[in-house]
Design a protein around this motif. Structure first.
Motif, PDB file in Angstrom:
ATOM      1  N   MET A   2     -15.565 -12.961 -18.514  1.00 59.66           N
ATOM      2  CA  MET A   2     -16.082 -11.852 -17.477  1.00 59.66           C
ATOM      3  C   MET A   2     -17.123 -11.149 -18.618  1.00 59.66           C
ATOM      4  O   MET A   2     -16.854 -10.886 -19.891  1.00 59.66           O
ATOM      5  N   ARG A   3     -18.214 -10.652 -18.074  1.00 62.41           N
ATOM      6  CA  ARG A   3     -19.095  -9.698 -18.884  1.00 62.41           C
ATOM      7  C   ARG A   3     -18.978  -8.313 -18.178  1.00 62.41           C
ATOM      8  O   ARG A   3     -19.017  -7.935 -17.164  1.00 62.41           O
ATOM      9  N   ILE A   4     -18.499  -7.201 -19.398  1.00 57.59           N
ATOM     10  CA  ILE A   4     -18.299  -5.943 -18.984  1.00 57.59           C
ATOM     11  C   ILE A   4     -19.274  -5.229 -19.873  1.00 57.59           C
ATOM     12  O   ILE A   4     -19.549  -5.351 -20.928  1.00 57.59           O
ATOM     13  N   ALA A   5     -20.005  -4.351 -19.096  1.00 54.35           N
ATOM     14  CA  ALA A   5     -20.993  -3.667 -19.717  1.00 54.35           C
ATOM     15  C   ALA A   5     -20.736  -1.914 -19.496  1.00 54.35           C
ATOM     16  O   ALA A   5     -20.156  -1.629 -18.564  1.00 54.35           O
ATOM     17  N   ARG A   6     -21.384  -1.324 -20.414  1.00 52.21           N
ATOM     18  CA  ARG A   6     -21.449   0.359 -20.321  1.00 52.21           C
ATOM     19  C   ARG A   6     -22.656   0.560 -19.734  1.00 52.21           C
ATOM     20  O   ARG A   6     -23.805   0.272 -20.447  1.00 52.21           O
ATOM     21  N   PHE A   7     -22.773   1.414 -18.709  1.00 53.70           N
ATOM     22  CA  PHE A   7     -23.969   1.618 -18.232  1.00 53.70           C
ATOM     23  C   PHE A   7     -24.273   3.129 -17.645  1.00 53.70           C
ATOM     24  O   PHE A   7     -23.140   3.781 -17.413  1.00 53.70           O
ATOM     25  N   ALA A   8     -25.474   3.476 -17.581  1.00 55.58           N
ATOM     26  CA  ALA A   8     -25.697   4.875 -17.038  1.00 55.58           C
ATOM     27  C   ALA A   8     -26.357   4.546 -15.660  1.00 55.58           C
ATOM     28  O   ALA A   8     -27.386   3.881 -15.493  1.00 55.58           O
ATOM     29  N   MET A   9     -25.998   5.401 -14.656  1.00 54.76           N
ATOM     30  CA  MET A   9     -26.505   5.687 -13.371  1.00 54.76           C
ATOM     31  C   MET A   9     -26.627   7.027 -12.965  1.00 54.76           C
ATOM     32  O   MET A   9     -25.675   7.650 -12.924  1.00 54.76           O
ATOM     33  N   GLY A  10     -27.898   7.482 -12.753  1.00 54.23           N
ATOM     34  CA  GLY A  10     -27.831   8.922 -12.526  1.00 54.23           C
ATOM     35  C   GLY A  10     -27.502   9.608 -13.825  1.00 54.23           C
ATOM     36  O   GLY A  10     -27.999   9.435 -14.921  1.00 54.23           O
TER      37      GLY A  10
END
Length: 264
Positions: A1-9
């Motif tokens: 499983m690929r788990i990312a930390r991300f920004a949206m708005g």
């Protein structure tokens, strides 16, 4: 499983990356924090975004980055060392050196004349631990990501120790995400600069493998959830220049790409 930390708005979240490279990919948002007090409460929110429409961030914000020097024999020889080390060489990079995929590597030209890339496999710690025997190392690992142990080579040689040379802001790119389901024992690792291959090796060439490093490091210091262990770089290290694009690709994980810019 690929788990990312991300920004949206205006928000920042973790999510599960779905789809293969070269095809449309999505990221499914997670509620909760994988490194929180109760990770069992982490669940999908039902929100899904095209991966191309979010900004990927450094996958973790560690309390510390523990790094290993001189862990590939060919790299040791290219650096001019006469013999292999008898035990792992440890050093620390500050948490403020961490930056994410697509972020800029800031070249501090007022302080250094040579900044090198060093592509590496990074291990992400998943639980508080100390004195972990190598037979149980897998129990404390959350996953793996790509890393670039950026180094001001002239300062490393001048200082005689590595803190300043490896501690500048942006000198520890991590990403693009954490892969939780891979075997680190024999992964291909490749570093390119402007598309040209500069480093290529396999993790089976490590002098000390991941379980041995977990045992060694955790005997020295307590490791916290989200801490990062850099496992060392293979031969082929070299200088970067303003405008260069450097990528670290690790088999079954992904590619971390950053561009070099002059620091004001």
């Amino acid at each position: 499983m690929r788990i990312a930390r991300f920004a949206m708005g205006d928000g920042v979240a973790y999510g599960v990356v779905e789809g293969e490279s070269g095809q449309p990919q999505t990221i499914s948002e997670l509620h909760g924090h994988p490194f929180g007090i109760d990770p069992s409460g982490v669940r999908l929110t039902g929100q899904r975004y095209p991966l191309a429409e979010v900004r990927l961030l450094a996958p973790v914000l560690p309390s510390k980055v523990v790094a290993i020097g001189r862990n590939y024999a060919d790299h040791i020889r290219e650096m001019g060392a006469a013999q292999l080390p008898q035990e792992p060489v440890l050093f620390l990079k500050p948490s403020t050196s961490v930056t994410g995929p697509g972020d800029r590597i800031a070249y501090p030209v007022k302080l250094t004349d040579r900044v090198d890339y060093e592509g590496e496999l990074a291990v992400i710690i998943g639980r508080l631990c100390r004195d972990v025997p190598k037979e149980r190392a897998e129990d404390v690992i959350f996953g793996y990501t790509c890393a670039n142990d950026v180094t001001a080579r002239d300062l490393q040689l001048r200082d005689g120790q590595w803190t300043r040379a490896k501690g500048f802001d942006t000198f520890c790119p991590l990403g693009p995400w954490m892969e939780t389901g891979t075997d680190p024992s024999d992964l291909g690792i490749t570093t390119t600069v402007n598309g040209e291959v500069r480093q290529h090796a396999r993790t089976r060439e490590l002098l000390w493998d991941v379980p041995s490093l977990i045992e060694y490091v955790s005997a020295v210091m307590t490791l916290l959830p989200g801490d990062v262990l850099l496992t060392g770089t293979p031969e082929g290290v070299g200088p970067l220049a303003d405008g260069d694009e450097v990528s670290v690709t690790i088999e079954s994980i992904g590619t971390l790409t950053n561009k070099v810019v002059i620091r004001d």
